[in-house]
Design a protein around this motif. Structure first.
Motif, PDB file in Angstrom:
ATOM      1  N   PHE A 157     -93.044  25.831  41.535  1.00  0.00           N
ATOM      2  CA  PHE A 157     -94.065  25.196  40.851  1.00  0.00           C
ATOM      3  C   PHE A 157     -94.969  26.127  40.331  1.00  0.00           C
ATOM      4  CE2 PHE A 157     -97.897  21.933  41.852  1.00  0.00           C
ATOM      5  CZ  PHE A 157     -97.735  21.455  40.553  1.00  0.00           C
ATOM      6  N   ALA A 158     -95.282  27.165  40.753  1.00  0.00           N
ATOM      7  CA  ALA A 158     -96.131  28.276  40.181  1.00  0.00           C
ATOM      8  C   ALA A 158     -95.477  28.990  39.167  1.00  0.00           C
ATOM      9  CB  ALA A 158     -96.389  29.374  41.278  1.00  0.00           C
ATOM     10  N   HIS A 159     -94.137  29.022  38.850  1.00  0.00           N
ATOM     11  CA  HIS A 159     -93.433  29.264  37.671  1.00  0.00           C
ATOM     12  C   HIS A 159     -93.156  28.374  36.768  1.00  0.00           C
ATOM     13  CE1 HIS A 159     -92.832  33.638  38.803  1.00  0.00           C
ATOM     14  NE2 HIS A 159     -92.936  33.198  40.200  1.00  0.00           N
ATOM     15  N   GLY A 160     -93.740  27.215  37.111  1.00  0.00           N
ATOM     16  CA  GLY A 160     -93.585  26.187  35.879  1.00  0.00           C
ATOM     17  C   GLY A 160     -92.427  25.186  36.060  1.00  0.00           C
ATOM     18  N   ASP A 161     -91.736  25.608  36.930  1.00  0.00           N
ATOM     19  CA  ASP A 161     -90.310  24.514  37.069  1.00  0.00           C
ATOM     20  C   ASP A 161     -90.498  23.455  37.901  1.00  0.00           C
ATOM     21  OD1 ASP A 161     -87.783  23.756  37.403  1.00  0.00           O
ATOM     22  OD2 ASP A 161     -87.025  25.265  38.448  1.00  0.00           O
ATOM     23  N   ILE A 162     -91.356  22.498  37.402  1.00  0.00           N
ATOM     24  CA  ILE A 162     -91.884  21.196  37.810  1.00  0.00           C
ATOM     25  C   ILE A 162     -90.686  20.275  38.481  1.00  0.00           C
ATOM     26  CG2 ILE A 162     -91.712  20.273  35.599  1.00  0.00           C
ATOM     27  CD1 ILE A 162     -94.512  19.460  38.082  1.00  0.00           C
ATOM     28  N   ASP A 163     -89.447  20.239  37.854  1.00  0.00           N
ATOM     29  CA  ASP A 163     -88.519  19.551  38.334  1.00  0.00           C
ATOM     30  C   ASP A 163     -87.788  20.094  39.555  1.00  0.00           C
ATOM     31  OD1 ASP A 163     -88.773  18.007  35.891  1.00  0.00           O
ATOM     32  OD2 ASP A 163     -87.409  19.233  34.838  1.00  0.00           O
ATOM     33  N   THR A 164     -87.415  21.197  39.522  1.00  0.00           N
ATOM     34  CA  THR A 164     -87.085  21.709  40.849  1.00  0.00           C
ATOM     35  C   THR A 164     -88.322  21.650  41.927  1.00  0.00           C
ATOM     36  OG1 THR A 164     -85.718  23.379  39.703  1.00  0.00           O
ATOM     37  CG2 THR A 164     -86.086  23.743  42.062  1.00  0.00           C
ATOM     38  N   ALA A 165     -89.326  21.971  41.722  1.00  0.00           N
ATOM     39  CA  ALA A 165     -90.453  21.767  42.690  1.00  0.00           C
ATOM     40  C   ALA A 165     -90.616  20.227  43.237  1.00  0.00           C
ATOM     41  CB  ALA A 165     -91.744  22.035  42.135  1.00  0.00           C
ATOM     42  N   ARG A 166     -90.270  19.385  42.259  1.00  0.00           N
ATOM     43  CA  ARG A 166     -90.385  18.095  42.898  1.00  0.00           C
ATOM     44  C   ARG A 166     -89.171  17.649  43.643  1.00  0.00           C
ATOM     45  NH1 ARG A 166     -92.396  15.495  37.592  1.00  0.00           N
ATOM     46  NH2 ARG A 166     -94.421  15.435  38.178  1.00  0.00           N
ATOM     47  N   GLN A 167     -88.056  18.105  43.160  1.00  0.00           N
ATOM     48  CA  GLN A 167     -86.881  17.782  44.045  1.00  0.00           C
ATOM     49  C   GLN A 167     -87.057  18.544  45.593  1.00  0.00           C
ATOM     50  OE1 GLN A 167     -84.229  19.526  41.308  1.00  0.00           O
ATOM     51  NE2 GLN A 167     -83.287  17.645  40.837  1.00  0.00           N
ATOM     52  N   MET A 168     -87.586  19.681  45.792  1.00  0.00           N
ATOM     53  CA  MET A 168     -87.949  20.212  46.794  1.00  0.00           C
ATOM     54  C   MET A 168     -88.906  19.534  47.615  1.00  0.00           C
ATOM     55  SD  MET A 168     -88.115  24.431  45.829  1.00  0.00           S
ATOM     56  CE  MET A 168     -86.300  25.183  45.600  1.00  0.00           C
ATOM     57  N   ALA A 169     -89.801  18.860  47.184  1.00  0.00           N
ATOM     58  CA  ALA A 169     -90.949  18.356  47.965  1.00  0.00           C
ATOM     59  C   ALA A 169     -90.165  16.868  48.520  1.00  0.00           C
ATOM     60  CB  ALA A 169     -91.962  18.093  46.722  1.00  0.00           C
ATOM     61  N   ARG A 170     -89.411  16.254  47.600  1.00  0.00           N
ATOM     62  CA  ARG A 170     -88.844  14.908  47.943  1.00  0.00           C
ATOM     63  C   ARG A 170     -87.846  15.289  49.046  1.00  0.00           C
ATOM     64  NH1 ARG A 170     -87.684  13.676  41.921  1.00  0.00           N
ATOM     65  NH2 ARG A 170     -89.520  12.264  41.484  1.00  0.00           N
ATOM     66  N   ALA A 171     -87.240  16.213  49.100  1.00  0.00           N
ATOM     67  CA  ALA A 171     -86.205  16.495  49.844  1.00  0.00           C
ATOM     68  C   ALA A 171     -87.040  16.783  51.298  1.00  0.00           C
ATOM     69  CB  ALA A 171     -85.253  17.803  49.603  1.00  0.00           C
TER      70      ALA A 171
END
Lengths: 428, 459
Positions: free
Chosen positions: A229-243
């Motif tokens: 998230f801190a590097h701006g990769d919102i999509d991956t951060a979101r996928q991690m949060a959901r998982a």
């Protein structure tokens, strides 16, 4: 989804809150070293506003440098009269830049491995653990490793941590059951405890067992997503949060505990921001926010705490992890736990809440500034005469070990939970 | 700007201290002032020595390039904004305390030293540097000298001009002048310190400052007085002085500020009052401090006030955290916070507060007023949204009337923030044509090319 991380213009109201008073200068670790306005929150908010008004382009390479020159330690937010959520602004800018320019190829590869190819990533880590002695050697103090020769951005004198031969979650039971349990918790380990400081993981499990707490350690948990998230990769951060929320749901635990301030912060704050408007996961993020507790909060506020009796004769100080103190708002409990250990003399350092300069990967990308920030921290630690500096974050430990090697005189950095586990062990 | 200037600056300073990228220039286009223009400079320089400053000023003089001295950019008059582009010269890297001389009760500092850092350094000697603007943790001494900053302790301890004993200044023609020093008495030449303090960077660049230090008071007593009627609060302020008590701080908050502070900081301020006073007396002996506190208590009671005296450090902290919360709390209510500092003689305080109230109603604006009641220095704080053009027009009209009211009551446009660009258009109302002419004569004599912080203070 309509968050400012998806649609940049939504950040406008947050930007407008800044009254440009400049109070952030007094506490910003980057500004304390660099003394330029673009280093401090007020300057970055002005840049965020300039983007909005079309005065500077998202493609501007200098803009990229300025907005990534921030530890996201949130110190400025503790000293902000109109209480601007600066974290939201800086992450929105970074997301907007990444959206426009794409992720740096190296970052893309790493983040992709972390989530989509976790098995491959772990194979890499395990191979790394086997091969690390080829590139690095253990430091004299034995607290970390030095490079045998400089590689890329890594300085040779820099102390980097050893990778564990086997990741923590690979070698512990997924369920640990006690007799007559007080409660059941899920243990969210985070990456540092899983791959590097596995001993902290063992200590947390021992402390939980001693306090008759059932522990679930789900194997299908991922990186908390904060570095991504801190590097701006919102999509991956979101996928991690959901998982991660899915993994926790399966445990049906009463609480989720953390031994890392940043992971704790993810559940208590960032997931809510990330998953706003998501029909399934927004409610889940709210639910687990309620259950999220740093290990000290669980011990002191949620269960009957078993007082440690084993004597540890040491002078100890405590460094506040930024994310634990400034996001999760926990600072009393870890100190209380340390002071509960017989024999310990607790000495508070000056500015214990000042950032150590780690910032996750900031110390890799901005080593000189990070190192100057760290030097001040080590000097404050030295003045306490403490031999052990404790903290609640593996990232801080990594940074402190490097700092002690360069500026200290033989102190050791430990997670405070390790001292508690040692005290329990001694009485047995 | 002459295209060689940047190249030549790179010859004077190391490249990392010459900022020319847009991403940096944007961040020096403003200061802490609301509702004023923002302008990007052509270049920002961060000198470390007076020699570097001399070379930079020489270059500016030769090329007729405007040059804007800047500290931490926390001023409230637009004084640091590079309105005609050119060079911003930021002194933040010149932050060494050159000497602390406890025998002569002086300290000599570079201009970029933060006010709090000086106070922390002299505390072990039992000394203080009293000027304490709200920005003590961020403001540079150079900046506070340039603006003659005041603060909470002005009534008893005075303001910056009462503490500057000597200076080194780089003049607009790049010559270096040094005047004053460590002696209490010095009548050699004109009183240059008086000229340069508060000159807002329009006459030269201050590169070294010698300030007076005083012994830290040993005892203090903090009190909070509540009033149902604003007039009673005003009368109490005058009554305390009539008793020949000069409190270290004597602060006032109006009803709106009280309510906002309580909602924001939850410090337990009682509601339903029209005004409150925060009073602290201090001194070197316990007896004198106690007797002053008792005198304050009597005056408050005689004026129908309710008094709470802080008995513990925790209670004292609570009182002052309420004061510190005043601006942040008000600032939370709206995106744009226009903070003024119209000042009146102490005896006209109540009238001024009522005037501000009337103006707020007339223009249908939210104005919270707090400030340094003891020295008549009020901070009417207008809460607005700069994106709302119609509302901002009302704000501007209200500001006009607030200044007119202050002058009508025998006061001044600015107690401690300065004129800068924000109050330039009102200057004539206070000092007249002859005053403006005198300002221009002084400016022209020292800075004939008008390169030093142009567009500020001198119309």
């Amino acid at each position: 989804m309509t968050t400012p991380f998806d649609e940049y213009r939504l950040i406008e109201d947050e930007i407008q809150k800044c009254m440009k008073c400049g109070n952030c200068q007094a506490v910003c670790p980057v500004f304390s070293v660099e003394k330029t306005e673009a280093g401090v929150a007020r300057g970055k908010i002005a840049l965020a506003d300039a983007i909005l008004k079309g005065r500077i382009d998202l493609d501007d390479p200098d803009l990229y440098d300025r907005v990534f020159n921030c530890l996201v330690c949130k110190s400025c937010m503790q000293n902000c009269p109109p209480q601007v959520n600066f974290d939201k602004i800086i992450l929105a800018v970074r997301s907007a830049i990444v959206k426009k320019k794409g992720l740096h190829p190296l970052k893309r590869t790493i983040f992709n491995l972390l989530f989509h190819k976790k098995a491959l990533f772990e194979t890499g880590i395990k191979t790394g653990a086997k091969l690390q002695s080829l590139l690095t050697k253990t430091t004299q103090s034995g607290e970390g490793r030095n490079l045998r020769f400089p590689i890329g951005i890594l300085d040779r004198k820099r102390v980097i941590p050893s990778l564990a031969p086997t990741p923590f979650r690979d070698r512990v039971e997924e369920k640990i059951i006690c007799s007559n349990p007080q409660t059941t918790v899920a243990f969210f380990t985070g990456c540092s405890i899983n791959y590097i400081y596995t001993g902290i993981g063992d200590d947390i499990v021992e402390v939980l067992k001693k306090n008759r707490v059932n522990v679930a350690i789900p194997k299908d948990q991922y990186c908390c997503g904060i570095p991504v998230f801190a590097h701006g990769d919102i999509d991956t951060a979101r996928q991690m949060a959901r998982a991660n929320l899915d993994a926790l749901e399966k445990t049906a635990a009463d609480f989720v505990v953390f031994g890392c301030g940043s992971c704790a912060g993810a559940f208590s704050h960032e997931y809510i921001e990330l998953l706003k408007g998501d029909n399934v996961y927004e409610p889940l993020s709210m639910k687990w926010k309620q259950k999220a507790v740093e290990i000290s909060q669980l011990l002191l506020n949620k269960i009957d705490f078993v007082k440690p009796k084993g004597q540890i004769d040491e002078v100890v100080t405590y460094h506040d992890s930024c994310h634990l103190r400034k996001t999760v708002k926990v600072w009393k409990e870890p100190r209380e736990l340390i002071k509960a250990i017989p024999g310990i003399t607790f000495k508070e350092m000056s500015k214990p809440d000042a950032c150590c300069g780690s910032g996750g990967t900031y110390n890799l990308t901005h080593y000189d500034t990070s190192s100057s920030i760290l030097k001040n921290k080590i000097n404050d630690i030295k003045k306490t005469t403490a031999h052990i500096v404790t903290t609640a974050c593996p990232g801080c430990i990594m940074q402190l070990v490097d700092g002690i090697e360069q500026f200290g005189d033989g102190q050791i950095a430990r997670h405070y939970i390790t001292l508690l586990a040692q005290s329990y062990k001694k009485e047995a | 700007m002459d295209s060689n200037v940047i190249e030549r600056l790179n010859g004077i300073l190391s490249k990392d201290r010459v900022l020319t990228k847009k991403a940096d220039l944007v961040t020096y286009s403003y200061d802490a002032t609301a509702d004023v223009m923002t302008v990007m400079p052509d270049v920002v320089v961060l000198p470390k020595t007076v020699e570097e400053i001399v070379k930079i000023v020489k270059l500016a003089d030769e090329t007729n390039t405007p040059i804007y001295p800047r500290g931490s950019g926390t001023n409230l008059s637009g004084g640091a904004i590079p309105v005609k582009k050119g060079i911003v010269l930021c002194t933040q890297l010149m932050n060494k305390i050159i000497e602390i001389d406890p025998d002569n009760l002086t300290a000599t500092v570079e201009p970029g030293v933060i006010v709090n850092d000086l106070n922390n350094a002299i505390a072990p000697h039992g000394l203080i540097y009293p000027p304490d603007p709200g920005t003590v943790a961020t403001a540079t001494i150079g900046g506070t000298v340039a603006t003659c900053a005041g603060g909470l302790r002005g009534l008893k301890y005075g303001v910056t001009k009462h503490y500057v004993m000597g200076m080194q200044v780089v003049l607009p023609d790049a010559s270096v002048v040094r005047f004053g020093g460590k002696t209490v008495k010095n009548v050699t030449a004109y009183d240059f310190a008086a000229l340069f303090v508060g000159s807002e960077g329009t006459l030269g660049i201050v590169t070294e400052i010698t300030v007076k230090l005083i012994p830290a008071p040993k005892y203090r007593r903090s009190m909070l007085a509540l009033f149902k009627d604003l007039k009673d609060a005003g009368n109490t302020v005058q009554g305390i002085i009539k008793q020949r008590v000069i409190p270290a701080t004597l602060e006032i908050m109006d009803a709106m500020t009280i309510e906002t502070v309580e909602n924001y900081a939850k410090v337990g301020l009682p509601q339903g009052y029209s005004a409150l006073l925060l009073i602290e007396v201090d001194g070197m002996s316990k007896e004198s401090v106690e007797s002053e506190a008792m005198a304050v208590k009597d005056v408050v009671t005689q004026n129908n006030g309710e008094l709470k005296i802080a008995e513990t450090d925790a209670e004292r902290d609570k009182i002052w955290s309420a004061r510190r919360a005043a601006l942040p709390a008000l600032a939370q209510l709206s995106p744009t916070t226009v903070l003024e500092d119209a000042t009146v003689p102490r005896s006209r305080l109540t009238e001024m507060l009522l005037e501000v109230d009337k103006i707020a109603k007339k223009y249908n604006l939210k104005i919270g007023t707090f400030g340094h009641a003891g020295d008549g220095n009020l901070h009417p704080t207008i809460l607005a949204d700069e994106r709302n053009k119609e509302e901002m027009e009302r704000v501007h009209k209200a500001v006009d009337e607030i200044f007119a009211a202050a002058l009508k009551l025998g006061g001044t446009l600015s107690g401690e923030h300065g004129i800068g660009i924000a109050k330039l258009k009102y200057l004539k109302d206070e000092i007249g044509d002859s005053g403006i002419a005198l300002m221009r004569n002084i400016k022209t004599a020292i800075d004939p090319k008008g390169i030093m912080n142009p567009g500020k203070l001198v119309p």
